[in-house]
Design a protein around this motif. Structure first.
Motif, mmCIF file in Angstrom:
data_model
loop_
_atom_site.group_PDB
_atom_site.id
_atom_site.type_symbol
_atom_site.label_atom_id
_atom_site.label_comp_id
_atom_site.label_asym_id
_atom_site.label_seq_id
_atom_site.Cartn_x
_atom_site.Cartn_y
_atom_site.Cartn_z
ATOM 1 N N VAL A 18 25.575 -27.628 19.581
ATOM 2 C CA VAL A 18 24.449 -29.010 19.525
ATOM 3 C C VAL A 18 24.198 -29.357 20.725
ATOM 4 O O VAL A 18 23.185 -30.100 21.294
ATOM 5 C CB VAL A 18 25.113 -30.236 18.967
ATOM 6 N N THR A 24 29.579 -28.432 16.733
ATOM 7 C CA THR A 24 29.663 -29.234 15.508
ATOM 8 C C THR A 24 30.253 -28.241 14.306
ATOM 9 O O THR A 24 29.741 -27.256 14.296
ATOM 10 C CB THR A 24 28.857 -30.098 15.188
ATOM 11 N N GLU A 25 31.269 -28.726 13.447
ATOM 12 C CA GLU A 25 31.603 -27.915 12.422
ATOM 13 C C GLU A 25 30.929 -28.789 11.231
ATOM 14 O O GLU A 25 31.451 -28.459 9.873
ATOM 15 C CB GLU A 25 33.049 -27.886 12.265
ATOM 16 N N TYR A 59 23.033 -29.169 9.247
ATOM 17 C CA TYR A 59 22.919 -28.835 10.861
ATOM 18 C C TYR A 59 22.152 -27.414 10.691
ATOM 19 O O TYR A 59 22.244 -26.602 11.711
ATOM 20 C CB TYR A 59 24.167 -28.613 11.493
ATOM 21 N N ASP A 83 40.029 -25.018 20.132
ATOM 22 C CA ASP A 83 38.646 -25.248 20.340
ATOM 23 C C ASP A 83 37.961 -24.360 21.254
ATOM 24 O O ASP A 83 37.651 -24.721 22.495
ATOM 25 C CB ASP A 83 38.369 -26.593 20.748
ATOM 26 N N ALA A 90 30.635 -22.702 13.452
ATOM 27 C CA ALA A 90 30.337 -24.061 14.411
ATOM 28 C C ALA A 90 28.830 -23.778 14.876
ATOM 29 O O ALA A 90 28.428 -22.536 15.015
ATOM 30 C CB ALA A 90 31.128 -24.329 15.324
ATOM 31 N N LEU A 126 28.223 -27.651 7.146
ATOM 32 C CA LEU A 126 27.085 -27.176 8.390
ATOM 33 C C LEU A 126 25.685 -27.066 7.788
ATOM 34 O O LEU A 126 24.628 -26.971 8.647
ATOM 35 C CB LEU A 126 27.420 -26.033 8.940
ATOM 36 N N GLY A 174 30.706 -32.247 11.199
ATOM 37 C CA GLY A 174 31.021 -33.754 11.602
ATOM 38 C C GLY A 174 30.725 -34.115 12.930
ATOM 39 O O GLY A 174 29.617 -33.774 13.647
ATOM 40 N N ASP A 175 31.358 -34.898 13.597
ATOM 41 C CA ASP A 175 31.213 -35.229 14.921
ATOM 42 C C ASP A 175 31.339 -34.014 15.831
ATOM 43 O O ASP A 175 32.080 -33.181 15.585
ATOM 44 C CB ASP A 175 32.454 -36.251 15.468
ATOM 45 N N ASP A 176 30.639 -34.034 17.199
ATOM 46 C CA ASP A 176 30.640 -32.814 17.866
ATOM 47 C C ASP A 176 31.799 -32.920 18.837
ATOM 48 O O ASP A 176 32.287 -34.117 19.106
ATOM 49 C CB ASP A 176 29.407 -32.831 18.506
ATOM 50 N N ARG A 224 29.092 -28.157 23.677
ATOM 51 C CA ARG A 224 29.521 -28.925 22.474
ATOM 52 C C ARG A 224 28.978 -28.399 21.329
ATOM 53 O O ARG A 224 27.885 -28.052 21.124
ATOM 54 C CB ARG A 224 29.008 -30.458 22.625
#
Length: 362
Positions: A39, A49-50, A14, A87, A36, A11, A52-54, A47
């Motif tokens: 985003v 992210t960790e 990010y 999640d 996480a 992360l 990668g993709d959200d 939504r």
């Protein structure tokens, strides 16, 4: 699953840094869960992210309660702890900053804009969008959030007299706040903002519709990701080309939160007039003969004396009075909201106690 050590977490791209309050909390608590960052925030949920993709996540049921303090919920930019397997957000982690405003409308509500932001780029066009009074409001909001404000004047190519525009912002610049004038469509615009876009930093763009936020976002990204639209010739206002808040990683390692334009900018009640460019007027007010001076016709009023001598601009004084009144009103409304939430909690506890006394504890 223990949260991953901060030194090796993906992360970082990010905005994750070892000096964040959330990092210190994780290092101290060592909780079970996944780290996480939020985003995107929509009415239907979040939504995150960790690294990668959200992906979409569920939120705690407590966040859906009607009278919950808005600050208890996550905003874009927040760090959260997810369930080790599912999640699902388990916990909101400590923040370094929280940018918010009074939501539009007659009833006071706090609207969260972005969390854990290092720098807020206050975007204002040098066309009909230019408004020193609105910029003063933004500066007050940003400073109250704990973030650093930077005024970004866009559409420099449309301004025939930049020096006169800058002179109108002398009170803001006098506080040590950086003011950058640029044409967002030129490559040099990215270079002029480099010191605020270093790796690990988080920025947010705020400003009215049509100020050029999406164009500036494209310049910082180096691609045409954000849609841009024309503005009305009558008032230089544009349509909302950004429809929701979203956190975007930049090529240089920083992160950017893009936000929809704001038609109305209400204070929350936590701002300080001295931090909005009115430190000189606040100082003068402290020199008045009477402590409760209303700066009207009272003898020994230092504020009126400065106005009559020409040392104080009448427009700035009018703005000071206006914001002073709005702050007092917002502060009263905020106190009433807190008292109501406290009263609701007391009533709920009393109801549970009566039910337990009548039917027994389960």
């Amino acid at each position: 699953m223990e949260a991953r050590p901060v030194s090796s977490h993906p992360l970082r791209r990010y905005g994750w840094r070892d000096d964040l309050p959330a990092a210190e909390w994780l290092d101290r608590q060592r909780p079970e869960g996944r780290l996480a960052r939020v985003v995107e925030q929509h009415r239907s949920g979040y939504r995150v992210t960790e690294g990668g993709d959200d992906f979409a996540v569920g939120s705690p049921s407590a966040w859906t309660r009607r009278n919950i303090d808005p600050e208890a919920r996550a905003a874009v930019g927040d760090w959260v702890l997810l369930d080790p397997v599912h999640d699902q957000i388990l916990q909101l982690l400590p923040r370094s900053a929280l940018l918010s405003r009074g939501a539009a409308g007659e009833h006071y509500q706090r609207q969260l804009i972005a969390a854990n932001v290092d720098t807020v780029l206050v975007v204002c066009g040098l066309d009909g969008d230019f408004s020193p009074r609105r910029l003063e409001r933004y500066v007050m909001l940003v400073r109250a959030s704990g973030s650093e404000p930077v005024v970004v004047l866009t559409k420099r190519d449309l301004c025939a007299d930049l020096e006169s525009r800058l002179a109108e912002l002398s009170a803001i610049e006098g506080q040590g706040i950086a003011i950058v004038a640029l044409n967002a469509r030129e490559l040099a615009s990215r270079e002029s903002l480099e010191k605020w876009t270093l790796p690990g930093r988080t920025l947010v763009l705020v400003g009215s519709s049509g100020a050029g936020k999406s164009t500036l976002t494209n310049a910082l990204l180096g691609i045409e990701r954000q849609k841009t639209g024309a503005v009305r010739e009558t008032d230089s206002r544009g349509r909302h080309t950004t429809t929701h808040r979203a956190l975007i990683p930049l090529p240089g390692g920083a992160c950017l939160v893009d936000t929809p334009g704001m038609r109305e900018l209400k204070l929350t009640g936590d701002e300080d007039l001295a931090e909005g460019g009115f430190e000189d007027i606040e100082k003068l007010a402290g020199e008045c003969r009477f402590r409760d001076c209303r700066h009207d016709r009272e003898p020994g009023c230092a504020v009126r004396a400065a106005l009559e001598s020409g040392a104080l601009d009448a427009g700035r004084l009018a703005q000071y009075f206006k914001l002073h009144g709005e702050l007092a009103e917002a502060g009263q409304a905020q106190a009433a909201q807190r008292a109501k939430r406290q009263g609701d909690r007391v009533q709920t506890r009393a109801l549970h106690k009566r039910l337990d006394d009548k039917y027994g504890q389960h």
